[in-house]
Design a protein around this motif. Sequence first.
Motif, PDB file in Angstrom:
ATOM      1  N   ASN A  74       0.980  -1.256  -0.014  1.00  0.00           N
ATOM      2  CA  ASN A  74       0.118   0.013  -0.005  1.00  0.00           C
ATOM      3  C   ASN A  74       0.840   1.206  -0.124  1.00  0.00           C
ATOM      4  O   ASN A  74       0.740   2.336   0.738  1.00  0.00           O
ATOM      5  N   GLY A  75       2.026   1.249  -0.771  1.00  0.00           N
ATOM      6  CA  GLY A  75       2.778   2.225  -0.924  1.00  0.00           C
ATOM      7  C   GLY A  75       3.908   2.474   0.029  1.00  0.00           C
ATOM      8  O   GLY A  75       4.678   3.603   0.095  1.00  0.00           O
ATOM      9  N   ARG A  76       4.059   1.539   1.040  1.00  0.00           N
ATOM     10  CA  ARG A  76       4.942   1.718   1.875  1.00  0.00           C
ATOM     11  C   ARG A  76       6.463   1.319   1.538  1.00  0.00           C
ATOM     12  O   ARG A  76       6.701   0.420   0.722  1.00  0.00           O
ATOM     13  N   SER A  77       7.598   2.022   2.076  1.00  0.00           N
ATOM     14  CA  SER A  77       8.867   1.741   1.740  1.00  0.00           C
ATOM     15  C   SER A  77       9.147   1.086   3.210  1.00  0.00           C
ATOM     16  O   SER A  77       8.988   1.274   4.121  1.00  0.00           O
ATOM     17  N   LEU A  78      10.143  -0.125   2.917  1.00  0.00           N
ATOM     18  CA  LEU A  78      10.538  -0.590   4.241  1.00  0.00           C
ATOM     19  C   LEU A  78      11.987  -0.483   4.436  1.00  0.00           C
ATOM     20  O   LEU A  78      12.801  -0.498   3.470  1.00  0.00           O
ATOM     21  N   ARG A  79      12.421  -0.460   5.726  1.00  0.00           N
ATOM     22  CA  ARG A  79      14.004  -0.659   6.342  1.00  0.00           C
ATOM     23  C   ARG A  79      14.355  -2.081   5.569  1.00  0.00           C
ATOM     24  O   ARG A  79      13.782  -3.045   5.806  1.00  0.00           O
ATOM     25  N   TYR A  80      15.563  -2.139   5.169  1.00  0.00           N
ATOM     26  CA  TYR A  80      16.005  -3.373   4.728  1.00  0.00           C
ATOM     27  C   TYR A  80      17.452  -3.735   5.266  1.00  0.00           C
ATOM     28  O   TYR A  80      18.320  -3.370   4.396  1.00  0.00           O
ATOM     29  N   PRO A  81      17.778  -4.070   6.291  1.00  0.00           N
ATOM     30  CA  PRO A  81      18.920  -4.329   7.060  1.00  0.00           C
ATOM     31  C   PRO A  81      19.646  -5.435   6.394  1.00  0.00           C
ATOM     32  O   PRO A  81      19.079  -6.320   5.709  1.00  0.00           O
ATOM     33  N   ARG A  82      21.116  -4.762   6.089  1.00  0.00           N
ATOM     34  CA  ARG A  82      22.134  -5.828   5.738  1.00  0.00           C
ATOM     35  C   ARG A  82      23.101  -5.504   6.322  1.00  0.00           C
ATOM     36  O   ARG A  82      23.914  -4.294   6.589  1.00  0.00           O
ATOM     37  N   ARG A 478      -5.368  -6.254   2.146  1.00  0.00           N
ATOM     38  CA  ARG A 478      -5.047  -4.998   2.348  1.00  0.00           C
ATOM     39  C   ARG A 478      -4.588  -4.613   3.523  1.00  0.00           C
ATOM     40  O   ARG A 478      -3.419  -3.995   3.647  1.00  0.00           O
ATOM     41  N   LEU A 479      -4.998  -5.228   4.809  1.00  0.00           N
ATOM     42  CA  LEU A 479      -4.386  -5.145   6.012  1.00  0.00           C
ATOM     43  C   LEU A 479      -3.088  -5.887   6.217  1.00  0.00           C
ATOM     44  O   LEU A 479      -1.973  -5.498   6.708  1.00  0.00           O
ATOM     45  N   ALA A 480      -2.882  -6.794   5.338  1.00  0.00           N
ATOM     46  CA  ALA A 480      -1.583  -7.652   5.410  1.00  0.00           C
ATOM     47  C   ALA A 480      -0.559  -6.727   4.796  1.00  0.00           C
ATOM     48  O   ALA A 480       0.755  -6.535   5.463  1.00  0.00           O
ATOM     49  N   GLY A 481      -0.997  -5.860   3.838  1.00  0.00           N
ATOM     50  CA  GLY A 481       0.036  -4.849   3.166  1.00  0.00           C
ATOM     51  C   GLY A 481       0.286  -3.730   4.073  1.00  0.00           C
ATOM     52  O   GLY A 481       1.284  -3.269   4.080  1.00  0.00           O
ATOM     53  N   ASP A 482      -0.482  -3.314   4.935  1.00  0.00           N
ATOM     54  CA  ASP A 482      -0.217  -2.421   5.899  1.00  0.00           C
ATOM     55  C   ASP A 482       0.589  -2.711   7.291  1.00  0.00           C
ATOM     56  O   ASP A 482       1.254  -2.365   7.635  1.00  0.00           O
ATOM     57  N   ILE A 483       0.504  -4.022   7.410  1.00  0.00           N
ATOM     58  CA  ILE A 483       1.311  -4.515   8.672  1.00  0.00           C
ATOM     59  C   ILE A 483       2.507  -5.328   8.521  1.00  0.00           C
ATOM     60  O   ILE A 483       3.239  -5.778   9.387  1.00  0.00           O
TER      61      ILE A 483
END
Length: 553
Positions: A74-82, A478-483
């Motif tokens: 739903n348009g979110r960007s995630l932190r992507y740890p490496r 849709r909620l899966a995409g949110d959380i």
Amino acid sequence: MPRDAFDYIVIGAGSAGCLLANRLSKDPSCRVLLIEAGKRDNYPWIHIPVGYLYCIGNPRTDWLYQTEPDAGLNGRSLRYPRGKTLGGCSSINGMIYMRGQARDYNNWARLTGDDAWSWESCLRDFKAHEDHHSLDDGADPQTGANSRLSDIHGHGGEWRVEKQRLHWDVLEEFATAMTEAGFERSADFNTGDNSGVGYFEVNQRSGWRWNTAKAFLRPAKTRRNLTVWTEAQVDRLLIDTQADGRQRCTGVIVRRGPDATPVRASREVILSAGAINSPKILQLSGIGPAELLRRHGIDVLTDLPGVGANLQDHLQIRTIYKVTGAKTLNSLANSLFGKGMIGLKYLLTRSGPMSMAPSQLGAFTRSDQGQPHANLQYHVQPLSLDAFGEGLHRFPAITASVCNLNPTSRGTVRIRSNTALDAPIIAPNYLSTDEDRRIAAQSLRQVRRIVSQPAFAKYKPEEWKPGPQFQTDEELTRLAGDIATTIFHPVGTARMGQNGDPQAVVDNRLRVRGVSGLRVVDASVMPTITSGNTNSPTLMIAEKAARFILASS
């Protein structure tokens, strides 16, 4: 040692790179250079298990990557740890020892046309470096005690596997609720069939994190033929065109401080920078999709469209339930007294919450009865927070995270520019297929069924995320995409395959197609993601690759 006096150059001192450096430098005639962009692993929080909370999102230990805004989220960007330190992701990850399922590797064997990647063959490579706690007392040749365990696990290797050193009643009751919901108990997730509910084993030694720098570099540190450079970032590979027109990788350009220096390898360069940085380095070096390289002004040396494609990851849907009358980390750690007692217990016994992995209780099951095998994994935690790196909630709660083990969504990793210092564009494309969206909705319904079982009723669970008001498949998707968030398992961006496969980047011996003297050895070579946590499968790949490399030298 002269700067160009190396037989092998290994790029990336993470899980694969540390093991490779150990194995290749065992031969005193082999001169090995291991290059790491991060610093040494002497940051204290690396070694205290709960320290992952302070390593993720910390520039001292993390590349600080972010995904592009994702339509499936739903348009979110995630932190992507490496991981960016000696030990790589093994210095900041959840420490869970997990091989996956036998079918994962048998499928790799089918896709590559090579039985060396079958479960039977890979099991030998898992055992080659394993030091499993169950065999600490050895096998009794008279009674056969532990003989079955020794068929499955190794002992005396560098990679220590132990039980976790704490217990939570609320997790045990959740496990009982799972059995009431139809799950079987599992005493060992690593036999080739991980179906069931049980407790994760972890890569720790006596309550300390056991990363690959300790396991594989520490024993090799006195070898005169092994050189380790830290705070050294590879700009690109050196590719020479030979007289017959073929390409050969002969070294790397390394930046140490303001200076970029060429370093040569007489035998091979081995790229072990991970599923994000390995395709980035290949693309910067002129190996990758021709159109992308030309767009950034990079000469196309080898047109390999699969470089940076096929990105797969486990997306975990983090459901949170408030509980009453249960001891959780939320209630223990939200007071100065509680924090003091936690710290004292760890100081005295190396146990308690400071010794805990992010997840203790796990389970593998099917999203529906039509599935031929377990396709969901649970990570159940006696805590809740909005995201790792943020504070715990002020109310007692548990988190039951569930992920689709075999997602059909595919993403990409692409260079942003022709400058090595620029972060790549990471686009996972989560929940982009109908199958993945359907399984996400099924996952949320399954969690609700577990929590509603009698064993958990005494805690009066109250669904806080996503919330009981959401009931339809459309709402749940849709909620899966949110959380949902990444569980930090990117793989597949330089996948192996058979000759003639246009998307294969490396062959079944992990040699880059069209470029001699160059291999990729890390999670990026996985053609499909394993059915579980990916760190130990990456070590298995490196173990096998070391044998390939030494056999061809």
